[in-house]
Design a protein around this motif. Structure first.
Motif, mmCIF file in Angstrom:
data_model
loop_
_atom_site.group_PDB
_atom_site.id
_atom_site.type_symbol
_atom_site.label_atom_id
_atom_site.label_comp_id
_atom_site.label_asym_id
_atom_site.label_seq_id
_atom_site.Cartn_x
_atom_site.Cartn_y
_atom_site.Cartn_z
ATOM 1 N N ARG A 1 -2.015 -2.301 -21.597
ATOM 2 C CA ARG A 1 -3.028 -1.301 -22.257
ATOM 3 C C ARG A 1 -2.427 -1.152 -23.829
ATOM 4 O O ARG A 1 -3.363 -1.353 -24.573
ATOM 5 C CB ARG A 1 -2.790 0.244 -21.709
ATOM 6 N N MET A 2 -1.310 -0.987 -24.237
ATOM 7 C CA MET A 2 -0.730 -0.747 -25.424
ATOM 8 C C MET A 2 -0.801 -1.942 -26.337
ATOM 9 O O MET A 2 -1.126 -2.047 -27.531
ATOM 10 C CB MET A 2 0.753 -0.179 -25.356
ATOM 11 N N TYR A 3 -0.471 -3.315 -25.520
ATOM 12 C CA TYR A 3 -0.790 -4.557 -26.227
ATOM 13 C C TYR A 3 -2.024 -4.719 -26.805
ATOM 14 O O TYR A 3 -2.380 -5.307 -27.821
ATOM 15 C CB TYR A 3 -0.062 -5.635 -25.410
ATOM 16 N N VAL A 4 -2.921 -4.533 -25.714
ATOM 17 C CA VAL A 4 -4.578 -4.783 -25.875
ATOM 18 C C VAL A 4 -4.832 -3.876 -27.140
ATOM 19 O O VAL A 4 -5.616 -4.254 -28.164
ATOM 20 C CB VAL A 4 -5.422 -4.677 -24.876
ATOM 21 N N GLU A 5 -4.572 -2.522 -27.172
ATOM 22 C CA GLU A 5 -4.747 -1.612 -28.255
ATOM 23 C C GLU A 5 -4.440 -2.143 -29.680
ATOM 24 O O GLU A 5 -5.040 -2.386 -30.695
ATOM 25 C CB GLU A 5 -4.239 -0.415 -28.031
ATOM 26 N N ALA A 6 -3.136 -2.738 -29.384
ATOM 27 C CA ALA A 6 -2.242 -3.152 -30.738
ATOM 28 C C ALA A 6 -3.341 -4.557 -31.229
ATOM 29 O O ALA A 6 -3.170 -4.841 -32.424
ATOM 30 C CB ALA A 6 -0.923 -3.539 -30.578
ATOM 31 N N VAL A 7 -3.675 -5.284 -30.334
ATOM 32 C CA VAL A 7 -4.219 -6.605 -30.778
ATOM 33 C C VAL A 7 -5.626 -6.123 -31.472
ATOM 34 O O VAL A 7 -5.951 -6.721 -32.382
ATOM 35 C CB VAL A 7 -4.576 -7.541 -29.550
ATOM 36 N N ASN A 8 -6.266 -5.313 -30.698
ATOM 37 C CA ASN A 8 -7.675 -4.721 -31.352
ATOM 38 C C ASN A 8 -7.369 -4.339 -32.765
ATOM 39 O O ASN A 8 -8.536 -4.198 -33.446
ATOM 40 C CB ASN A 8 -8.389 -3.855 -30.328
ATOM 41 N N ALA A 9 -6.308 -3.574 -32.894
ATOM 42 C CA ALA A 9 -5.902 -2.846 -34.333
ATOM 43 C C ALA A 9 -5.393 -3.892 -35.319
ATOM 44 O O ALA A 9 -5.347 -3.477 -36.408
ATOM 45 C CB ALA A 9 -5.393 -1.683 -33.988
ATOM 46 N N GLY A 10 -4.956 -4.745 -34.827
ATOM 47 C CA GLY A 10 -4.357 -5.981 -35.695
ATOM 48 C C GLY A 10 -2.971 -5.484 -35.964
ATOM 49 O O GLY A 10 -2.324 -6.002 -36.881
ATOM 50 N N THR A 11 -2.402 -4.595 -35.048
ATOM 51 C CA THR A 11 -1.041 -4.108 -35.385
ATOM 52 C C THR A 11 0.227 -4.994 -34.464
ATOM 53 O O THR A 11 1.091 -4.516 -34.444
ATOM 54 C CB THR A 11 -1.031 -2.793 -35.318
ATOM 55 N N ASN A 12 -0.270 -5.820 -33.610
ATOM 56 C CA ASN A 12 0.870 -6.600 -32.693
ATOM 57 C C ASN A 12 1.818 -7.309 -33.544
ATOM 58 O O ASN A 12 1.260 -8.250 -34.346
ATOM 59 C CB ASN A 12 0.081 -7.271 -31.539
ATOM 60 N N PRO A 13 2.983 -6.930 -33.447
ATOM 61 C CA PRO A 13 4.079 -7.711 -34.235
ATOM 62 C C PRO A 13 3.871 -9.268 -34.069
ATOM 63 O O PRO A 13 4.229 -9.909 -34.682
ATOM 64 C CB PRO A 13 5.491 -7.138 -33.850
ATOM 65 N N CYS A 14 3.571 -9.574 -32.500
ATOM 66 C CA CYS A 14 3.692 -11.039 -31.998
ATOM 67 C C CYS A 14 2.705 -11.217 -31.245
ATOM 68 O O CYS A 14 2.132 -10.468 -30.442
ATOM 69 C CB CYS A 14 5.071 -11.471 -31.900
ATOM 70 N N HIS A 15 2.507 -12.762 -30.907
ATOM 71 C CA HIS A 15 1.301 -12.780 -29.772
ATOM 72 C C HIS A 15 2.158 -13.052 -28.515
ATOM 73 O O HIS A 15 3.218 -13.893 -28.439
ATOM 74 C CB HIS A 15 0.483 -14.132 -29.944
ATOM 75 N N ILE A 16 1.625 -12.489 -27.485
ATOM 76 C CA ILE A 16 2.164 -12.461 -26.018
ATOM 77 C C ILE A 16 1.195 -13.091 -24.954
ATOM 78 O O ILE A 16 0.192 -12.536 -25.103
ATOM 79 C CB ILE A 16 2.790 -11.096 -25.500
ATOM 80 N N ASP A 17 1.436 -14.181 -24.515
ATOM 81 C CA ASP A 17 0.429 -14.570 -23.479
ATOM 82 C C ASP A 17 0.580 -13.849 -22.107
ATOM 83 O O ASP A 17 1.491 -14.218 -21.348
ATOM 84 C CB ASP A 17 0.808 -16.278 -23.178
ATOM 85 N N THR A 18 -0.265 -12.975 -22.054
ATOM 86 C CA THR A 18 -0.275 -12.313 -20.740
ATOM 87 C C THR A 18 -1.090 -12.678 -19.593
ATOM 88 O O THR A 18 -1.099 -12.152 -18.580
ATOM 89 C CB THR A 18 -0.898 -10.860 -21.200
ATOM 90 N N ASN A 19 -1.604 -13.786 -19.867
ATOM 91 C CA ASN A 19 -2.354 -14.351 -18.591
ATOM 92 C C ASN A 19 -1.819 -15.216 -17.576
ATOM 93 O O ASN A 19 -0.413 -15.406 -17.922
ATOM 94 C CB ASN A 19 -3.637 -15.418 -19.227
#
Length: 293
Positions: free
Chosen positions: A275-293
């Motif tokens: 949940r927090m990762y998706v929110e950060a991606v949508n806001a453009g604030t995620n520090p790095c990319h994580i492949d959650t699939n």
């Protein structure tokens, strides 16, 4: 066949050839007290340039001062936030280890303490390591040996490493921001379950884990295979006051590696991390990319 007295002098000659030497990366040092037997009152200066390494002092006599000067040394103000942790080998003996600051000495590890192999940490601002040999007539078979690491005293999960704490560890969850940063910068990160709690020490528990996703790891602590060959398995150390529930939920397991062992730093529910990762991606604030699939 050499007579006993002759064999002794052959061994003495071989040991005398061991001169102080550094590893090629200047992370580790190995020397012999016999190399300065004639001026055993001298204090030898040792300079180590890495965030981790080792020291081995054969047949200790006199004393050595260990100066930790990492090549990536930040500003002097930042160094006050860095701790030095040392872990003696269980065979280490023949000397006491002190902290030296302004000419004053404070005992960190006695000769007898070293056999327990327990970690000791101190702030870099507290001084340098001063290793003093115990005066004795027979120095044969005496070796002082330990590993060292520089550990930031701030940051995600630092409060979970018990050797950095003066009192008991407080098991508080990491904030969303700390989790998002830690999953990018930690020594290991993956999702999985706690399988079994094993006996540890007064400081920590040892927990067997199975990871269904492994985003990254350091030192190969988690081995592919696990349950039916479709997961990674390994062990993590968890501070003793923390409560672990084996097999109940899937967690995001984040942590650091100290002296070859995994230590848990943050463990939010995996669904909460998503949940927090998706929110950060949508806001453009995620520090790095994580492949959650």
């Amino acid at each position: 066949m050499l007579r006993p007295w002759a064999a002794h002098w052959v061994m003495f000659a071989l040991v005398c050839r061991v001169v102080a030497q550094y590893s090629s990366d200047l992370c580790s040092w190995r020397g012999s007290g016999l190399s300065h037997e004639t001026h055993r009152r001298d204090v030898e200066q040792v300079y180590l340039r890495c965030s981790q390494g080792s020291l081995e002092w054969l047949y200790p006599t006199g004393a050595i001062i260990i100066n930790l000067r990492p090549n990536t040394e930040p500003s002097s103000g930042r160094m006050a936030d860095v701790h030095v942790c040392i872990k003696p080998q269980t065979f280490s003996q023949g000397s006491h280890v002190y902290l030296e600051h302004g000419g004053d000495l404070r005992l960190l590890l006695s000769d007898k303490d070293q056999a327990q192999g327990e970690v000791r940490c101190f702030s870099m601002k507290e001084g340098a390591l001063f290793v003093e040999a115990i005066p004795q007539t027979d120095i044969s078979r005496k070796i002082t040996a330990f590993q060292y690491e520089l550990v930031p005293s701030q940051g995600p999960g630092a409060h979970m490493y018990p050797y950095l704490q003066q009192g008991s560890v407080t098991c508080k969850p990491c904030s969303d921001q700390e989790v998002l940063m830690a999953v990018c910068t930690s020594d290991f990160a993956g999702s999985g379950i706690f399988r079994e709690v094993m006996p540890g020490t007064n400081q920590h528990l040892v927990v067997v884990v199975t990871l269904h996703r492994l985003f990254h790891q350091k030192s190969g602590l988690f081995v592919w295979g696990g349950a039916r060959g479709r997961a990674w398995s390994g062990r993590v150390n968890v501070p003793a006051p923390c409560i672990v529930h084996p097999g109940e939920h899937e967690y995001l397991l984040i942590g650091s590696v100290h002296f070859g062992e995994a230590w848990l730093s943050c463990a939010p529910r995996y669904k909460d991390f998503l949940r927090m990762y998706v929110e950060a991606v949508n806001a453009g604030t995620n520090p790095c990319h994580i492949d959650t699939n």
